[in-house]
Design a protein around this motif. Sequence first.
Motif, short mmCIF file in Angstrom:
data_model
loop_
_atom_site.label_atom_id
_atom_site.label_comp_id
_atom_site.label_asym_id
_atom_site.label_seq_id
_atom_site.Cartn_x
_atom_site.Cartn_y
_atom_site.Cartn_z
N PRO B 229 36.34 -5.93 -1.99
CA PRO B 229 36.11 -6.75 -0.79
C PRO B 229 34.78 -6.48 -0.12
N SER B 233 31.97 -9.36 0.67
CA SER B 233 31.44 -9.69 1.99
C SER B 233 29.94 -9.43 2.05
N HIS B 234 29.48 -8.44 1.29
CA HIS B 234 28.04 -8.19 1.25
C HIS B 234 27.29 -9.39 0.66
N GLN B 236 28.30 -12.45 0.61
CA GLN B 236 28.40 -13.54 1.59
C GLN B 236 27.34 -13.37 2.69
N TYR B 237 27.23 -12.12 3.14
CA TYR B 237 26.26 -11.78 4.19
C TYR B 237 24.83 -12.05 3.72
N LEU B 249 35.00 -18.68 0.12
CA LEU B 249 35.77 -17.66 -0.59
C LEU B 249 36.96 -18.34 -1.24
N ILE B 258 33.10 -15.68 -4.50
CA ILE B 258 32.31 -16.31 -3.45
C ILE B 258 31.49 -17.42 -4.10
#
Lengths: 146, 678
Positions: B229, B233-234, B236-237, B249, B258
């Motif tokens: 996870p 998220s990294h 996505q960031y 997602l 992603i």
Amino acid sequence: MKHSFKNIYWFVIKKVKMGRKKIKGLTLQFIPYREISGLDSVERIKKLLKIILDNKVVVLQGRLRVDEESRLIEDTMVMIDNVKGFKGIELEVISGDNEGRSFFERFKSGIAKMIVGQQDAITIIGPASIVKEMKKDPSKLEIVMS
Amino acid sequence: MVIKILRDFTKRMFSMFFTSKKEIALGFYGPPNAGKCVTPDTEIVLHDGRIVSIGELFREYSEEIDFSEDKEVYVDIRKDNLIVPSLDPRSLKIVPKRASHIYAQKYNGKIIEIITRSGRKIKATPNHPLLRVSDEGVKFIRSGDLQIGNCIGITKSLSLISSLTIPQITTDVNFEINGKMIKAKSKFHNPKSITIPSYVDEDFVSFVAYVLSESHHGRNKIIFSNTDPLMLSHFQYLAKKLFNLDSILRINKNVPQIEVYSKTLNDWLSESVNMTPQLSGNKEIPSLLMGLSDNISSVLLRRLFDCEGYVPKTVRERGAEIEFSSKSRRFVEQVQILLNRFGIVGKFKKKEIKGQYYYRLLIGGSDNHRLFRDKIGFQLKKKSDRLDNLCEAGLKRNRFYLPIMNLLENIRKKENKTQGEFYLDSKHISRMVRDNRISYHRLGEMARKSNNEVIKTLAGSDNVWDDIISVTEKDYDGFVFDLTIEDNHTFIVSNGIIAHNTSLANRICKDWTGEEIGKVSKVAHETRSVQFKEEVEIKYKEKSLKFKLVDTPGIATKVDYEDFMKQKMKKKQAQRRAKEATQGIVEAIKWLDDMDAVIVVIDATENPYSQVNITIVGNLVARDIPVLVVANKVDLKKANIKKVEAAFPDYDVVGISAKYGKNMDEFYESVFNLAKKA
């Protein structure tokens, strides 16, 4: 060898358009040794290159010193870069060979060379656009025109 | 410093007056490069991070030159400032050097394929030299003379340098530029505008690493799938921060992914960073990211290994090696080059899974593992814990050994030390002597205490030594290539093997006699196309001759760019070549004063008048410099030695064949005679 190309620039600029001229016929220019004997190296080369740039073949009595000869080639290279249509030179020397001579004769010519320069030779220099190649046999010289 | 100069001077004076063997300067006038070399698929590392096969490189510089069979072509590329990392054979350090010529030749004969223990491979002609360490020290040896068990050099530390700025989009052919935002042009759609980063930083590098390793990279989408996870998220960031792109997602077959949709992003990546969507077998790291600073390179490697790396659970697991695998060979080699920055050397292996080949890079040995932990590390907790296990295990796999025990024993005897003192530890010494091998690691520890020059150089080198496990001879018919590097004469193949370039002068005094050119000295001359080597020694029939060797371009009195155009070159290019030629001649003339004897090399198959000017030979004779004319390639039907003899009636002409070593006896005889005259 210390070298500055400055002193040949003056006629480089002058002759830039040389390549466009059409060559009509062949001109040989004979230069006796005394014409160049009084000049220093730079001036000799300048004089010879000037004639060559006029699309004439130089027939020179005597020969240049070795350092002058290599200097002439160096200057020629600079000219190729700067003068449009100039492709370089062909240069050849025929000289009386020392081999058949007696010791005294060699000694004599050696002394003479030291004093007055080598006069018993003929140097032929021509622009590469006119002279295609020079074939040398120890005794004779063949010049092929293009 | 002053003392050193004084000492050198007195030495020189001494040798001048008291030794009968004077070192003479022997000039080779002829084409500057005429060696045989490696096959076109050999990939070469350039200093800006690019990896190019030598065949491609040649095509890049030769443009439209058409070269027929039996012809050698060398292209002067000094003007192009092609910088390659090159190993200095004296100090064993890798330094950037300029390539001066690139060379191609039609070759039909045997080539040698060499495979080393760590899975590195090179294909070269038997004459091509490679760096080898043995009891005689570090020397270049013809690949044809190499045997199984010999140790050849591969890179350990290598730092490339590439630009930190990402090339900006300036033309609006494909993009609409609006301040910092760009948008791809499209006839039918209205793509999203994105922002673009202007320089390479940790974020950008991370994004590229994610895309390369675990993403499906399509023409207008990037889909990153991973179970972690944090990484999701990294990613996505990063998409939001770097490109201002929103992502989705989604769970696909129980794997979260992603998805980022943007045609503009993909167009920009391929245009600016040269990263086009590729099948997994053709993936590669953009050259822009190959030569970054240590910090950013370490981030790039960390991300790549987080995604594609594997660390075994326990030390007992077979191999106990950190593994990086990919379907793309180049990708794996690039990762190795990046690891070289931190001195980590792994081995390559190929693995077949369901009929498809995967390339693996295996990093074994606790030394390497510790380096990996300190310099790179993992972000994933699971992997970094496993790595800790490996580091503490004290594994000695994948160490590199040097077969130089005889050399070391000689040094030890000279220094009058016991084995315990010299090797710092008397353990295992009898075994080391018996097997004739010492580990690179141990040598490094010895170097810290020792003052010996040889040990210090070998231990502090930018390369390690890898032993050969297979040498095979193969028939080959095609082109072979070579790259001439100034001063050092070595270049680095993409898998790390250090190769030597060959030159005509080398060929004559090295390849056939088996003797090596000792030192390569740096010339403090403003022009560097004239190659210059000192203390070359050739031995022939119990006679030996020492000389200084000067390899120069030929001298002519005319240069016509139209001659270059006959080789199907464009006018502008031909003019540039002509200019380079004239400058080369001026340089060569300046060296005339320093010569003691000159060997003029003529291609017997070509018109002698168009090669080396007779005038210059006359000039040399007038300077009392002895001249030997060598007519090469007499084995060919076209060769006409009579024509060469007719062109140089006053001088000795020796006809030889470099390829087949024909008439070499006469050649050496003549060289010795020539030296006597000098």
